[in-house]
Design an enzyme around this catalytic site. Structure first.
Site, mmCIF file in Angstrom:
data_model
loop_
_atom_site.group_PDB
_atom_site.id
_atom_site.type_symbol
_atom_site.label_atom_id
_atom_site.label_comp_id
_atom_site.label_asym_id
_atom_site.label_seq_id
_atom_site.Cartn_x
_atom_site.Cartn_y
_atom_site.Cartn_z
ATOM 1 N N ASP A 1 -0.927 -6.547 -0.210
ATOM 2 C CA ASP A 1 -1.055 -5.812 1.051
ATOM 3 C C ASP A 1 -2.520 -5.517 1.358
ATOM 4 O OD1 ASP A 1 0.135 -4.756 3.263
ATOM 5 O OD2 ASP A 1 1.174 -3.137 2.228
ATOM 6 N N ASP B 1 0.821 -1.210 0.000
ATOM 7 C CA ASP B 1 0.000 0.000 0.000
ATOM 8 C C ASP B 1 0.856 1.263 0.000
ATOM 9 O OD1 ASP B 1 0.913 -0.046 2.591
ATOM 10 O OD2 ASP B 1 -1.073 -0.044 3.543
ATOM 11 N N SER B 2 2.178 1.096 0.033
ATOM 12 C CA SER B 2 3.086 2.230 -0.170
ATOM 13 C C SER B 2 2.889 2.850 -1.550
ATOM 14 C CB SER B 2 4.543 1.785 -0.009
ATOM 15 O OG SER B 2 4.816 0.602 -0.737
ATOM 16 N N LYS C 1 -0.600 -9.719 3.250
ATOM 17 C CA LYS C 1 0.123 -9.145 4.382
ATOM 18 C C LYS C 1 -0.774 -8.168 5.114
ATOM 19 C CE LYS C 1 3.111 -5.658 3.974
ATOM 20 N NZ LYS C 1 2.592 -4.694 4.996
ATOM 21 N N GLU D 1 9.855 -3.548 10.731
ATOM 22 C CA GLU D 1 10.236 -2.258 10.164
ATOM 23 C C GLU D 1 10.708 -1.262 11.219
ATOM 24 O OE1 GLU D 1 8.471 1.255 7.216
ATOM 25 O OE2 GLU D 1 7.332 -0.594 7.509
#
Length: 283
Positions: free
Chosen positions: A86, A47-48, A116, A185
């Site tokens: 995602d 989703d970045s 994910k 992360e």
């Protein structure tokens, strides 16, 4: 694992073999093709894309339709790596039933092989239910971009002992819930090592130091295509944005000066046909 289809079992086996996993993002067909040709293990359609493709300030505005659209494009070009879809913000946060349905949509409509989602202990029951439904899940702990505002922004997590211990607890909870791997992360490198040692499933780091089981980067960051900001943990292996800008500048100049298109870029017409056409116009 290049040139073979990577499976969930391959990813899990990599940790046992001590083989570092290579993961990258892709959001469209061209990058899917390049990921495939490069022979990476895992491709995340993340989703970045909200930031690096859609120009949004974060990921929370990305929806299911956006994700399905981009996953389908990547799947068309990416045949070897394991493809992760995602789960966007609020697609799994309201109820377990809705989470299972949306995870199924990403796989059925998008074509990814696993999904994910972000979150630790609190989301373990949701993950367990999705896994029980037959959908492999990759977890995501540490800095979770969808809830970054609640974490104080895009900052390193696990700075003190209590916060670091919570991240280890999150990792163990995800493992117990049945994830086949997890992303960790923006945590201190020593914590990354401790998390990887605490669980048997692969821990793939992004800003988590070298002692995890693999690495993932946002490709647009890695190749210098997106330069709105560059996180500390990103290494730019090249910078293609200046190259593209230079090419666009040359294109603009040549069009304005009448240099492009030249004879080599133009189609020819048989002389006889051209003569006949001119006579027809004159009439």
């Amino acid at each position: 694992m290049a040139n073979t289809k990577v499976s969930v079992l391959d990813v899990q086996q990599a940790k046992e073999d001590g083989r570092k996993l290579v993961m990258m993002t892709a959001y469209d067909y061209p990058f899917g093709l390049m990921a495939d040709e490069a022979g990476v293990d895992i491709v995340l359609v993340g989703d970045s894309l909200g930031m690096v493709v859609m120009g949004l300030e974060g990921t929370v505005e990305v929806g299911m339709e956006h994700m399905i659209h981009h996953i389908k494009a990547v799947v068309r070009g990416c045949k070897g790596p394991l493809i992760v879809g995602d789960m966007p913000f609020m697609s799994y946060n309201t109820s377990i039933r809705e989470a299972i349905q949306n995870a199924g949509r990403l796989m059925k409509e998008g074509g990814c092989e696993v999904i994910k989602l972000e979150g630790g202990v609190d989301f373990a029951p949701t993950i367990q239910a999705i896994v029980k439904a037959g959908i492999p899940v990759q977890g995501h702990i540490g800095l979770t971009p969808q809830t970054a505002s609640a974490l104080g922004g895009f900052k390193m997590q696990g700075r003190d002992a209590a916060a670091a211990h919570q991240i280890i607890d999150d990792a163990k909870a995800l493992e117990d819930a049945g994830v086949f791997s997890m992303i960790l992360e923006a945590v201190p490198a020593p914590l990354g090592k401790l998390v990887a040692e605490a669980v048997k499933v692969p821990v793939i780091g992004i800003g988590a130091g070298p002692d995890v089981d693999g690495q993932v980067l946002v490709t647009h960051d890695m190749v210098g295509l997106f330069d709105k900001f560059v996180p500390k943990f990103v290494k730019q292996y090249t910078r293609i944005r200046p190259i593209i800008l230079e090419a666009l500048g040359e294109y603009k100049k040549e069009v304005q000066e009448g240099v492009f298109p030249g004879p080599e870029h133009s189609f020819k017409m048989p002389a006889e046909a051209l003569t006949q056409l001119k006579k027809m116009i004159e009439k």
